[in-house]
Design a protein around this motif. Structure first.
Motif, mmCIF file in Angstrom:
data_model
loop_
_atom_site.group_PDB
_atom_site.id
_atom_site.type_symbol
_atom_site.label_atom_id
_atom_site.label_comp_id
_atom_site.label_asym_id
_atom_site.label_seq_id
_atom_site.Cartn_x
_atom_site.Cartn_y
_atom_site.Cartn_z
ATOM 1 N N MET A 144 0.838 -1.194 0.000
ATOM 2 C CA MET A 144 0.000 0.000 0.000
ATOM 3 C C MET A 144 0.881 1.256 0.000
ATOM 4 N N ASN A 145 0.462 2.234 -0.757
ATOM 5 C CA ASN A 145 1.134 3.530 -0.722
ATOM 6 C C ASN A 145 0.162 4.612 -1.157
ATOM 7 N N TRP A 146 0.575 5.871 -1.017
ATOM 8 C CA TRP A 146 -0.293 6.981 -1.368
ATOM 9 C C TRP A 146 0.517 8.077 -2.033
ATOM 10 N N LYS A 147 -0.201 8.936 -2.766
ATOM 11 C CA LYS A 147 0.456 10.023 -3.489
ATOM 12 C C LYS A 147 -0.413 11.269 -3.416
ATOM 13 N N GLN A 148 0.228 12.399 -3.181
ATOM 14 C CA GLN A 148 -0.438 13.694 -3.169
ATOM 15 C C GLN A 148 -0.308 14.334 -4.549
ATOM 16 N N VAL A 149 -1.459 14.773 -5.122
ATOM 17 C CA VAL A 149 -1.468 15.365 -6.457
ATOM 18 C C VAL A 149 -2.257 16.677 -6.415
ATOM 19 N N PRO A 150 -1.600 17.830 -6.350
ATOM 20 C CA PRO A 150 -2.327 19.100 -6.353
ATOM 21 C C PRO A 150 -2.999 19.340 -7.704
ATOM 22 N N LEU A 151 -4.286 19.717 -7.653
ATOM 23 C CA LEU A 151 -5.072 19.873 -8.876
ATOM 24 C C LEU A 151 -5.973 21.097 -8.792
ATOM 25 N N GLY A 152 -6.372 21.604 -9.953
ATOM 26 C CA GLY A 152 -7.410 22.611 -10.035
ATOM 27 C C GLY A 152 -6.943 24.028 -9.770
ATOM 28 N N PRO A 153 -7.897 24.973 -9.768
ATOM 29 C CA PRO A 153 -7.552 26.400 -9.684
ATOM 30 C C PRO A 153 -6.866 26.797 -8.386
ATOM 31 N N LEU A 154 -7.122 26.080 -7.316
ATOM 32 C CA LEU A 154 -6.482 26.383 -6.035
ATOM 33 C C LEU A 154 -5.409 25.369 -5.666
ATOM 34 N N GLN A 155 -5.051 24.516 -6.624
ATOM 35 C CA GLN A 155 -4.065 23.464 -6.362
ATOM 36 C C GLN A 155 -4.420 22.670 -5.105
ATOM 37 N N ASN A 206 -5.198 19.555 -2.830
ATOM 38 C CA ASN A 206 -4.555 18.248 -2.784
ATOM 39 C C ASN A 206 -5.566 17.136 -3.064
ATOM 40 N N CYS A 207 -5.370 16.473 -4.185
ATOM 41 C CA CYS A 207 -6.029 15.194 -4.459
ATOM 42 C C CYS A 207 -5.070 14.110 -3.962
ATOM 43 N N TYR A 208 -5.626 13.034 -3.450
ATOM 44 C CA TYR A 208 -4.781 11.934 -2.976
ATOM 45 C C TYR A 208 -5.181 10.640 -3.655
ATOM 46 N N LEU A 209 -4.171 9.858 -4.003
ATOM 47 C CA LEU A 209 -4.362 8.513 -4.540
ATOM 48 C C LEU A 209 -3.847 7.528 -3.506
ATOM 49 N N LEU A 210 -4.716 6.651 -3.051
ATOM 50 C CA LEU A 210 -4.329 5.584 -2.130
ATOM 51 C C LEU A 210 -4.350 4.288 -2.911
ATOM 52 N N MET A 211 -3.198 3.614 -2.999
ATOM 53 C CA MET A 211 -3.052 2.485 -3.913
ATOM 54 C C MET A 211 -2.594 1.224 -3.202
ATOM 55 N N GLN A 226 -1.742 -4.066 -6.277
ATOM 56 C CA GLN A 226 -2.288 -4.352 -7.602
ATOM 57 C C GLN A 226 -2.528 -3.079 -8.410
ATOM 58 N N LYS A 227 -2.125 -1.942 -7.840
ATOM 59 C CA LYS A 227 -2.317 -0.629 -8.456
ATOM 60 C C LYS A 227 -3.788 -0.276 -8.613
ATOM 61 N N GLU A 228 -4.619 -0.817 -7.732
ATOM 62 C CA GLU A 228 -5.976 -0.325 -7.593
ATOM 63 C C GLU A 228 -5.930 0.871 -6.659
ATOM 64 N N ALA A 229 -6.795 1.855 -6.899
ATOM 65 C CA ALA A 229 -6.693 3.092 -6.134
ATOM 66 C C ALA A 229 -8.053 3.641 -5.746
ATOM 67 N N ILE A 288 -0.432 10.365 10.015
ATOM 68 C CA ILE A 288 -0.209 11.386 8.994
ATOM 69 C C ILE A 288 -1.539 12.076 8.690
ATOM 70 N N VAL A 289 -1.527 13.394 8.673
ATOM 71 C CA VAL A 289 -2.705 14.171 8.306
ATOM 72 C C VAL A 289 -2.534 14.641 6.861
ATOM 73 N N ALA A 290 -3.325 14.053 5.961
ATOM 74 C CA ALA A 290 -3.297 14.419 4.546
ATOM 75 C C ALA A 290 -4.371 15.478 4.320
ATOM 76 N N SER A 291 -3.955 16.735 4.339
ATOM 77 C CA SER A 291 -4.867 17.863 4.299
ATOM 78 C C SER A 291 -5.233 18.245 2.873
ATOM 79 N N GLY A 292 -6.301 19.047 2.768
ATOM 80 C CA GLY A 292 -6.771 19.471 1.463
ATOM 81 C C GLY A 292 -5.879 20.495 0.788
ATOM 82 N N HIS A 293 -5.049 21.182 1.562
ATOM 83 C CA HIS A 293 -4.141 22.194 1.010
ATOM 84 C C HIS A 293 -2.848 22.158 1.804
ATOM 85 N N GLY A 294 -1.747 22.435 1.121
ATOM 86 C CA GLY A 294 -0.464 22.520 1.800
ATOM 87 C C GLY A 294 0.157 21.169 2.094
ATOM 88 N N PRO A 295 1.207 21.164 2.912
ATOM 89 C CA PRO A 295 1.939 19.933 3.196
ATOM 90 C C PRO A 295 1.193 19.031 4.172
#
Length: 211
Positions: free
Chosen positions: A1-12, A14-19, A22-25, A187-194
């Protein structure tokens, strides 16, 4: 299992992918740039299983339909914001984006309260954490010790509460009663920032100094 932070959209946001291996997310809060996100998923051989929304503000939902339609997956949202996806005044895009209002189709699954949610090999604990918005929820994934908190808790800050449905004291109470009860190394995976950790916020977040 792992996760990735991907900033997206007009305010960047944080979108997160939890995988899994098997690379299902599971995708959290795809806020925009849908075609680019889909292209990245295909490039990396990642298969999305669902979209989980911490809440329905415009900057967290902009790519929902692009991703849902591309992969034929379901969207999960709390009952208190079921009308927000299709209402640009409620999701805020009418005020913040002007003529680029965001209108999204209804959620497929409604979260009615706290409990456990299973999607494929993933199992989450759902915590209702309103205050930033009335339907805000946090998803705790215990195997990796991570909580996807949306805009409830940030590194050194908390979510704004001056938007419709916001409530400052309610947000503080939810953070104290629910998020701060998680293990301090969570770990706190927030909507914005680190990202941050529960322990770090307990020690240094000025908004939580009274706890």
């Amino acid at each position: 299992m792992n996760w990735k932070q991907v900033p997206l959209g007009p305010l960047q946001t944080n979108c997160y992918l939890l995988m899994n291996q098997q690379k299902e997310a599971v995708i959290f809060d795809p806020g925009g740039d849908g075609p680019q996100l889909n292209a990245y998923l295909k490039k990396e051989g990642i298969t999305p299983l669902a979209i989980l929304l911490t809440h329905a503000h415009f900057d967290h939902i902009g790519a929902v339909d692009d991703v849902r339609n591309e992969w034929g997956i379901k969207v999960y949202l709390h009952k208190n914001e079921t009308e927000w996806l299709g209402d640009s005044t409620k999701n805020g895009s009418a005020f913040f984006l002007g003529n680029q209002e965001i209108i999204i189709n209804d959620a497929d699954h409604i979260i009615h309260g706290e409990g456990t949610l299973s999607i494929g090999s993933f199992e989450f604990k759902i915590y209702e954490t309103p205050g930033h918005s009335p339907g805000s929820v946090s998803f705790y994934f215990e195997p990796l010790g991570i909580v996807f908190s949306g805009d409830a808790l940030f590194a050194g800050s908390i979510g704004r509460t001056d938007l419709p449905g916001g409530n400052h004291q309610q947000l503080l109470d939810c953070i104290h009663d629910k998020l701060l009860e998680l293990p301090e190394d969570t770990i706190v995976a927030s909507g914005h920032g680190p990202t941050t950790t529960i322990g770090q916020e307990m020690d240094s977040n000025p908004f939580l100094s009274g706890f």
